[in-house]
Design a protein around this motif. Sequence first.
Motif, PDB file in Angstrom:
ATOM      1  N   LEU A 365     -45.563  92.264  51.396  1.00  0.00           N
ATOM      2  CA  LEU A 365     -46.330  91.025  51.550  1.00  0.00           C
ATOM      3  C   LEU A 365     -46.124  90.517  52.967  1.00  0.00           C
ATOM      4  N   SER A 366     -47.061  89.747  53.451  1.00  0.00           N
ATOM      5  CA  SER A 366     -46.979  89.333  54.850  1.00  0.00           C
ATOM      6  C   SER A 366     -47.037  87.828  55.043  1.00  0.00           C
ATOM      7  N   GLU A 367     -46.944  87.076  53.954  1.00  0.00           N
ATOM      8  CA  GLU A 367     -46.905  85.617  54.042  1.00  0.00           C
ATOM      9  C   GLU A 367     -45.455  85.155  53.936  1.00  0.00           C
ATOM     10  N   TYR A 368     -44.976  84.514  54.988  1.00  0.00           N
ATOM     11  CA  TYR A 368     -43.569  84.097  55.048  1.00  0.00           C
ATOM     12  C   TYR A 368     -43.215  83.109  53.931  1.00  0.00           C
ATOM     13  N   ALA A 369     -44.218  82.379  53.428  1.00  0.00           N
ATOM     14  CA  ALA A 369     -43.957  81.375  52.402  1.00  0.00           C
ATOM     15  C   ALA A 369     -43.329  81.974  51.148  1.00  0.00           C
ATOM     16  N   PHE A 370     -43.651  83.221  50.824  1.00  0.00           N
ATOM     17  CA  PHE A 370     -43.057  83.853  49.644  1.00  0.00           C
ATOM     18  C   PHE A 370     -41.535  83.942  49.782  1.00  0.00           C
ATOM     19  N   TYR A 371     -41.081  84.255  50.989  1.00  0.00           N
ATOM     20  CA  TYR A 371     -39.640  84.317  51.233  1.00  0.00           C
ATOM     21  C   TYR A 371     -39.054  82.914  51.341  1.00  0.00           C
ATOM     22  N   VAL A 376     -39.242  86.084  46.884  1.00  0.00           N
ATOM     23  CA  VAL A 376     -38.973  87.488  47.112  1.00  0.00           C
ATOM     24  C   VAL A 376     -37.661  87.618  47.889  1.00  0.00           C
ATOM     25  N   GLN A 377     -36.785  88.422  47.359  1.00  0.00           N
ATOM     26  CA  GLN A 377     -35.461  88.597  47.969  1.00  0.00           C
ATOM     27  C   GLN A 377     -35.559  89.467  49.208  1.00  0.00           C
ATOM     28  N   THR A 378     -36.316  90.554  49.111  1.00  0.00           N
ATOM     29  CA  THR A 378     -36.491  91.473  50.235  1.00  0.00           C
ATOM     30  C   THR A 378     -37.982  91.596  50.532  1.00  0.00           C
ATOM     31  N   PRO A 379     -38.485  90.773  51.448  1.00  0.00           N
ATOM     32  CA  PRO A 379     -39.890  90.905  51.813  1.00  0.00           C
ATOM     33  C   PRO A 379     -40.106  92.144  52.676  1.00  0.00           C
ATOM     34  N   VAL A 380     -41.263  92.760  52.523  1.00  0.00           N
ATOM     35  CA  VAL A 380     -41.621  93.923  53.336  1.00  0.00           C
ATOM     36  C   VAL A 380     -42.924  93.572  54.065  1.00  0.00           C
ATOM     37  N   PRO A 381     -42.819  92.866  55.189  1.00  0.00           N
ATOM     38  CA  PRO A 381     -44.033  92.474  55.906  1.00  0.00           C
ATOM     39  C   PRO A 381     -44.619  93.630  56.706  1.00  0.00           C
ATOM     40  N   HIS A 385     -47.339  91.554  61.221  1.00  0.00           N
ATOM     41  CA  HIS A 385     -47.096  90.202  60.701  1.00  0.00           C
ATOM     42  C   HIS A 385     -45.595  89.921  60.587  1.00  0.00           C
ATOM     43  N   ILE A 386     -44.805  90.650  61.309  1.00  0.00           N
ATOM     44  CA  ILE A 386     -43.354  90.589  61.103  1.00  0.00           C
ATOM     45  C   ILE A 386     -42.671  89.472  61.883  1.00  0.00           C
ATOM     46  N   ASP A 387     -43.323  88.929  62.903  1.00  0.00           N
ATOM     47  CA  ASP A 387     -42.654  87.968  63.786  1.00  0.00           C
ATOM     48  C   ASP A 387     -42.063  86.767  63.055  1.00  0.00           C
ATOM     49  N   PRO A 388     -42.777  86.115  62.117  1.00  0.00           N
ATOM     50  CA  PRO A 388     -42.143  84.984  61.428  1.00  0.00           C
ATOM     51  C   PRO A 388     -40.882  85.367  60.671  1.00  0.00           C
ATOM     52  N   PHE A 389     -40.840  86.575  60.156  1.00  0.00           N
ATOM     53  CA  PHE A 389     -39.661  87.039  59.421  1.00  0.00           C
ATOM     54  C   PHE A 389     -38.503  87.315  60.375  1.00  0.00           C
ATOM     55  N   LEU A 390     -38.817  87.821  61.567  1.00  0.00           N
ATOM     56  CA  LEU A 390     -37.776  88.014  62.581  1.00  0.00           C
ATOM     57  C   LEU A 390     -37.258  86.673  63.070  1.00  0.00           C
ATOM     58  N   GLU A 391     -38.171  85.744  63.313  1.00  0.00           N
ATOM     59  CA  GLU A 391     -37.761  84.411  63.773  1.00  0.00           C
ATOM     60  C   GLU A 391     -36.951  83.686  62.704  1.00  0.00           C
ATOM     61  N   GLY A 392     -37.254  83.952  61.439  1.00  0.00           N
ATOM     62  CA  GLY A 392     -36.503  83.346  60.348  1.00  0.00           C
ATOM     63  C   GLY A 392     -35.195  84.041  60.053  1.00  0.00           C
ATOM     64  N   VAL A 394     -34.468  86.865  58.670  1.00  0.00           N
ATOM     65  CA  VAL A 394     -34.345  87.431  57.313  1.00  0.00           C
ATOM     66  C   VAL A 394     -33.375  88.606  57.354  1.00  0.00           C
ATOM     67  N   SER A 395     -32.382  88.560  56.528  1.00  0.00           N
ATOM     68  CA  SER A 395     -31.388  89.627  56.532  1.00  0.00           C
ATOM     69  C   SER A 395     -31.913  90.845  55.786  1.00  0.00           C
ATOM     70  N   ARG A 396     -31.449  92.015  56.186  1.00  0.00           N
ATOM     71  CA  ARG A 396     -31.798  93.287  55.546  1.00  0.00           C
ATOM     72  C   ARG A 396     -33.323  93.440  55.403  1.00  0.00           C
ATOM     73  N   LEU A 397     -34.009  93.192  56.504  1.00  0.00           N
ATOM     74  CA  LEU A 397     -35.469  93.180  56.510  1.00  0.00           C
ATOM     75  C   LEU A 397     -36.041  94.591  56.499  1.00  0.00           C
ATOM     76  N   TRP A 398     -37.191  94.736  55.882  1.00  0.00           N
ATOM     77  CA  TRP A 398     -37.976  95.967  55.880  1.00  0.00           C
ATOM     78  C   TRP A 398     -39.288  95.716  56.612  1.00  0.00           C
ATOM     79  N   THR A 399     -40.033  96.794  56.831  1.00  0.00           N
ATOM     80  CA  THR A 399     -41.406  96.652  57.314  1.00  0.00           C
ATOM     81  C   THR A 399     -42.238  97.817  56.798  1.00  0.00           C
TER      82      THR A 399
END
Length: 556
Positions: A365-371, A376-381, A385-392, A394-399
């Motif tokens: 998913l690519s909407e940061y609001a879910f995280y 969602v424990q492990t979002p896979v953006p 669309h990964i920049d908001p997740f990097l800025e946030g 998010v630990s143990r991130l996928w893509t």
Amino acid sequence: MKLMAKKLSSLDKVFLDREPVPTCEPIGTALRNEPFSFQIAWYAESEEDGFSALTIGVAAADDYGGTVRLYEIGHVPSELPAYPQSDDDFITKQPGLFPDPLYEVSHGTLRLVACQWRSLWVEFDPRGGLPAGKYAIRVEFRDPDGRELASVEHTVELLNAELPKQELIHTEWFHYDGIAAWYRIEAFGERYWELLEHYIETAVEHGMNMLLTPLFTPPLDTKVGGERLTTQLIKVTEASDGYIFDFSSLKRFIDMSRQAGIEYFEMSHLFTQWGAKAATKIMAETKAGQRQIFGWDTEATGPAYISFLENFLPQLVRNLREWGIAEKCWFHISDEPNMSQLDTYGAALKIVQPHLLGFRMLDALSEYAFYEEGLVQTPVPASNHIDPFLEGQVSRLWTYYCCAQDKGVSNRFMAMPSRRNRIIAGQLYKYRMEGFLHWGYNFWNAQFSLKPINPYAVTDAGCAFPSGDAFLVYPGEDGRPVTSIRLKVMREALNDLRAMQLLERIASRELVLDILEDGGRCPLTFSDYPREESALIHIRSRINAEIAARIDLIAT
């Protein structure tokens, strides 16, 4: 007969109608447990008129115990090599024939097709225990009388070091209906199990260590209201007081996969794609015979499906724990939900979450609001669309990437240069990605799974996805998969990542980043990266050189 031969790196692509211009010299070093590849382009001028069924001989001078394999690079058609709005970093956007499938050369012969540029993939595999040192690989072409027509030689130096175990969790979604449909066999019949094992072994051989596990037919790329061929491991029987579940096929699947080298299992999605509005397709044995008991017409949060999950999930969890693999199992809710489906996704999660405590949950998913809202424990953006997740942070991130990632980010379409496939390694390293997901290991269907397709004739899911998005392997005549250029290059990327991690261990992360970003002159992001093949070869060569300079430290 005259024959020309050119040496090329693994990052080049050879088209039938144009003379290839080498973009760079193949890398000259590798680690002792790392397959190494380069290519040979060849062009024959024939003096014969009309049809000729001549063959030529080809062989690798192999004094190293059968470590050199030759593959003839085949060509497949693409009606949709790229979407019109994609960026310009493509070899071509014109429909045509593209180099991709790799056919292992048998009996040392090639069909002679004159006045076309053909190519070979040469793979040197030292994993049989070759010692460090320099190895000359010579490939010779001979006419039917045994006279040499041309030869190509490349020397690779094996360093006295080995790549560490792959840390990245990597999944390419397996589409189980593809094998059954192509080979015309019953899903999970005995012949199917035999072929399935071959396909899983090839996946593992090329760096996949997580496997989508079809508890029930995975609800992926299926037309709303439609269905895919049933591929369900759990046998369900309706009973007066609920359901009886037979987990024996799941156990067989897990045992076979672990034997092949799979480490992680992602349980197939429990709700439909694009928002979890309905139950996944589930077949059961009933008083009226085998029939579908849940599907598109079953509300995801309705009492019937809730009751089923309350019966099923505790028994599944108990088995996973008894088999000793619970900590290696992940769960999905729904694939690619958007903001308009936030509530339905959250409602589905609420149903299953109490039964899956302690398990990792992930979804593409690519909407940061879910995280942000804890859904969602492990979002896979997606990588674009990964920049908001990097800025946030998010630990143990996928893509992941798929058909939509065609502007400024890495991907693996047939029409793209291979460097755009391989650069993912540096990006995964820099951002410490825990995992990488792709949806298509062997999706041999038209879009929405409306019908099976022949992947040798239709490479774009019926003009839906750019060729190269939907699958990495082709069905082989002997029940084994035919690999592809893109699969081999992706493995090179994964090995690059392992080499980076090795250098970090024996030197420092700062040194690796300095090499990746050319001393800070070329910052690396998911959208900013080198656009030259030589830059990638230079990066890996420098990493190897730094490892070689610290050989004595590796043992400690």
